[in-house]
Design a protein around this motif. Structure first.
Motif, PDB file in Angstrom:
ATOM      1  N   HIS A   1      19.593  42.297   2.206  1.00 42.31           N
ATOM      2  CA  HIS A   1      19.595  43.890   2.802  1.00 42.31           C
ATOM      3  C   HIS A   1      18.728  44.019   3.817  1.00 42.31           C
ATOM      4  O   HIS A   1      17.568  43.805   4.015  1.00 42.31           O
ATOM      5  CB  HIS A   1      19.171  44.526   1.537  1.00 42.31           C
ATOM      6  CG  HIS A   1      20.224  44.642   0.597  1.00 42.31           C
ATOM      7  ND1 HIS A   1      21.402  45.206   0.321  1.00 42.31           N
ATOM      8  CD2 HIS A   1      19.845  44.141  -1.090  1.00 42.31           C
ATOM      9  CE1 HIS A   1      22.089  45.216  -0.536  1.00 42.31           C
ATOM     10  NE2 HIS A   1      21.219  44.209  -1.513  1.00 42.31           N
ATOM     11  N   GLY A   2      19.717  44.407   4.957  1.00 43.81           N
ATOM     12  CA  GLY A   2      19.188  44.659   6.116  1.00 43.81           C
ATOM     13  C   GLY A   2      19.015  46.131   6.310  1.00 43.81           C
ATOM     14  O   GLY A   2      19.071  46.828   5.241  1.00 43.81           O
ATOM     15  N   PRO A   3      18.858  46.657   7.458  1.00 45.23           N
ATOM     16  CA  PRO A   3      18.589  48.167   7.655  1.00 45.23           C
ATOM     17  C   PRO A   3      19.675  48.746   6.981  1.00 45.23           C
ATOM     18  O   PRO A   3      20.898  48.550   7.304  1.00 45.23           O
ATOM     19  CB  PRO A   3      18.563  48.542   8.900  1.00 45.23           C
ATOM     20  CG  PRO A   3      18.046  47.115   9.687  1.00 45.23           C
ATOM     21  CD  PRO A   3      18.492  46.220   8.777  1.00 45.23           C
ATOM     22  N   HIS A   4      19.653  50.048   6.308  1.00 42.36           N
ATOM     23  CA  HIS A   4      20.523  50.819   5.569  1.00 42.36           C
ATOM     24  C   HIS A   4      21.102  51.865   6.771  1.00 42.36           C
ATOM     25  O   HIS A   4      20.346  52.950   7.028  1.00 42.36           O
ATOM     26  CB  HIS A   4      19.960  51.638   4.591  1.00 42.36           C
ATOM     27  CG  HIS A   4      20.737  52.455   3.646  1.00 42.36           C
ATOM     28  ND1 HIS A   4      21.471  51.972   2.567  1.00 42.36           N
ATOM     29  CD2 HIS A   4      21.248  53.672   3.774  1.00 42.36           C
ATOM     30  CE1 HIS A   4      22.341  52.826   1.997  1.00 42.36           C
ATOM     31  NE2 HIS A   4      22.325  53.874   2.782  1.00 42.36           N
ATOM     32  N   GLU A   5      22.372  51.453   7.115  1.00 45.69           N
ATOM     33  CA  GLU A   5      23.019  52.279   8.313  1.00 45.69           C
ATOM     34  C   GLU A   5      24.111  52.783   7.886  1.00 45.69           C
ATOM     35  O   GLU A   5      25.402  51.877   7.673  1.00 45.69           O
ATOM     36  CB  GLU A   5      23.143  51.339   9.563  1.00 45.69           C
ATOM     37  CG  GLU A   5      23.486  52.141  10.752  1.00 45.69           C
ATOM     38  CD  GLU A   5      23.797  51.260  11.632  1.00 45.69           C
ATOM     39  OE1 GLU A   5      24.368  51.577  12.987  1.00 45.69           O
ATOM     40  OE2 GLU A   5      23.181  50.162  11.903  1.00 45.69           O
ATOM     41  N   HIS A   6      24.518  53.998   7.674  1.00 42.32           N
ATOM     42  CA  HIS A   6      25.567  54.603   7.358  1.00 42.32           C
ATOM     43  C   HIS A   6      26.622  54.557   8.371  1.00 42.32           C
ATOM     44  O   HIS A   6      26.115  54.557   9.801  1.00 42.32           O
ATOM     45  CB  HIS A   6      25.567  56.164   7.003  1.00 42.32           C
ATOM     46  CG  HIS A   6      24.688  56.409   5.846  1.00 42.32           C
ATOM     47  ND1 HIS A   6      24.530  57.742   5.325  1.00 42.32           N
ATOM     48  CD2 HIS A   6      24.145  55.719   5.265  1.00 42.32           C
ATOM     49  CE1 HIS A   6      23.785  57.631   4.212  1.00 42.32           C
ATOM     50  NE2 HIS A   6      23.461  56.431   4.206  1.00 42.32           N
ATOM     51  N   GLY A   7      27.826  54.232   8.162  1.00 43.22           N
ATOM     52  CA  GLY A   7      29.095  54.039   9.021  1.00 43.22           C
ATOM     53  C   GLY A   7      29.160  52.585   9.282  1.00 43.22           C
ATOM     54  O   GLY A   7      30.115  52.225   9.924  1.00 43.22           O
ATOM     55  N   ALA A   8      28.247  51.681   8.853  1.00 48.04           N
ATOM     56  CA  ALA A   8      28.398  50.301   9.233  1.00 48.04           C
ATOM     57  C   ALA A   8      28.033  49.486   8.044  1.00 48.04           C
ATOM     58  O   ALA A   8      27.348  49.977   7.114  1.00 48.04           O
ATOM     59  CB  ALA A   8      27.031  49.994  10.259  1.00 48.04           C
ATOM     60  N   ALA A   9      28.704  48.012   7.976  1.00 50.92           N
ATOM     61  CA  ALA A   9      28.710  47.172   7.067  1.00 50.92           C
ATOM     62  C   ALA A   9      28.613  45.859   7.500  1.00 50.92           C
ATOM     63  O   ALA A   9      28.881  45.706   8.611  1.00 50.92           O
ATOM     64  CB  ALA A   9      29.807  47.244   5.893  1.00 50.92           C
ATOM     65  N   ARG A  10      28.032  45.085   6.559  1.00 52.48           N
ATOM     66  CA  ARG A  10      28.117  43.328   6.994  1.00 52.48           C
ATOM     67  C   ARG A  10      28.955  42.695   6.364  1.00 52.48           C
ATOM     68  O   ARG A  10      29.157  43.084   5.013  1.00 52.48           O
ATOM     69  CB  ARG A  10      26.737  42.901   6.820  1.00 52.48           C
ATOM     70  CG  ARG A  10      25.560  43.545   7.625  1.00 52.48           C
ATOM     71  CD  ARG A  10      24.206  43.175   7.429  1.00 52.48           C
ATOM     72  NE  ARG A  10      23.438  43.725   8.456  1.00 52.48           N
ATOM     73  CZ  ARG A  10      22.915  44.717   8.214  1.00 52.48           C
ATOM     74  NH1 ARG A  10      23.063  45.787   7.457  1.00 52.48           N
ATOM     75  NH2 ARG A  10      21.780  45.363   9.368  1.00 52.48           N
ATOM     76  N   LEU A  11      29.670  41.751   6.859  1.00 51.43           N
ATOM     77  CA  LEU A  11      30.773  40.882   6.162  1.00 51.43           C
ATOM     78  C   LEU A  11      30.453  39.473   6.528  1.00 51.43           C
ATOM     79  O   LEU A  11      30.514  39.127   7.600  1.00 51.43           O
ATOM     80  CB  LEU A  11      32.142  41.376   6.670  1.00 51.43           C
ATOM     81  CG  LEU A  11      33.326  41.008   5.743  1.00 51.43           C
ATOM     82  CD1 LEU A  11      33.367  41.592   4.665  1.00 51.43           C
ATOM     83  CD2 LEU A  11      34.522  41.226   6.703  1.00 51.43           C
ATOM     84  N   ASN A  12      30.131  38.319   5.455  1.00 50.44           N
ATOM     85  CA  ASN A  12      30.086  37.402   5.857  1.00 50.44           C
ATOM     86  C   ASN A  12      31.492  36.542   5.311  1.00 50.44           C
ATOM     87  O   ASN A  12      31.758  36.553   4.146  1.00 50.44           O
ATOM     88  CB  ASN A  12      28.970  36.748   4.856  1.00 50.44           C
ATOM     89  CG  ASN A  12      27.671  36.913   5.782  1.00 50.44           C
ATOM     90  OD1 ASN A  12      27.581  37.165   6.798  1.00 50.44           O
ATOM     91  ND2 ASN A  12      26.602  36.529   4.843  1.00 50.44           N
TER      92      ASN A  12
END
Length: 214
Positions: free
Chosen positions: A22-33
């Protein structure tokens, strides 16, 4: 040998990528592997709940429960979110949804069939009214502080989702379109790490540019 090289590359990428934890909690952004290995495509999504829901805590009203059920139902139909070339004949095989803030039963494949009952309703109904503390200036303040601390810890929560697709014709598997932005209007950016037979790639997707190729 080719499969071994791909597996080593995948392991190296996941170890180095901030999306592996879990990286920084940033609304509006997400991570995809995304990992493509022969006929199998594995996708891991990490997103703040706020991208998918108007709240980031356990649902406490029928409306909030229905919102969680709707989100889960959408993700369990991931073939409408991750769209592969028709010639590749890809089929969704597995979906896993997890969140520390949401009941597991509401994230299940049959979530829409669960009764819309507010969380802790039965428990609250069985509990007698709490006695008023004799020293509200002291005990009341402590209780209020504890409640605020708990609320502060629950202000930010994430959703972890994983998807596995199998494709009957991997030779036609040259990319995919990600239609998560229409499902989640609050999402503005997807930060992608991709491991495929062509190597390792990083990309950023948004409402206008939401296709990956490899």
């Amino acid at each position: 040998m080719k499969n071994m090289i791909l597996l080593v590359a995948c392991a190296a990428l996941l170890a180095a990528s901030p999306a592996s934890a879990h990286g920084p909690h940033e609304h509006g952004a997400a991570r995809l592997n995304v990992t493509v290995e022969s006929a199998v495509v594995s996708i891991d999504l990490e997103s703040p709940l706020a991208n998918a829901l108007p709240f980031e805590h356990a649902p406490s009203t029928p409306e909030q429960i229905q919102a969680v059920q709707g989100m889960a139902a959408t993700l369990h139909r991931a073939e409408n979110i991750f769209i592969f070339p028709a010639a590749a004949q890809c089929r969704l095989k597995e979906v896993t949804l997890e969140s520390e803030a949401l009941p597991a039963n509401l994230l299940a494949a049959n979530a829409a069939q669960q009764p819309a009952k507010p969380a802790h309703q039965d428990h609250a109904a069985q509990q007698p009214p709490a006695e008023k503390p004799e020293h509200p200036d002291h005990d009341g303040h402590a209780a209020h502080t504890e409640h605020n601390d708990h609320a502060a810890g629950a202000e930010h929560a994430d959703l972890d989702a994983s998807f596995v697709f199998e494709c009957a014709n991997p030779k036609a598997l040259t990319g995919m379109d990600v239609d998560l932005f229409s499902a989640w209007p609050a999402l503005h950016e997807l930060r992608v790490q991709l491991v495929s037979p062509t190597g390792q790639h990083a990309a950023e997707l948004n409402h206008k540019a939401h296709s990956l190729t490899w």
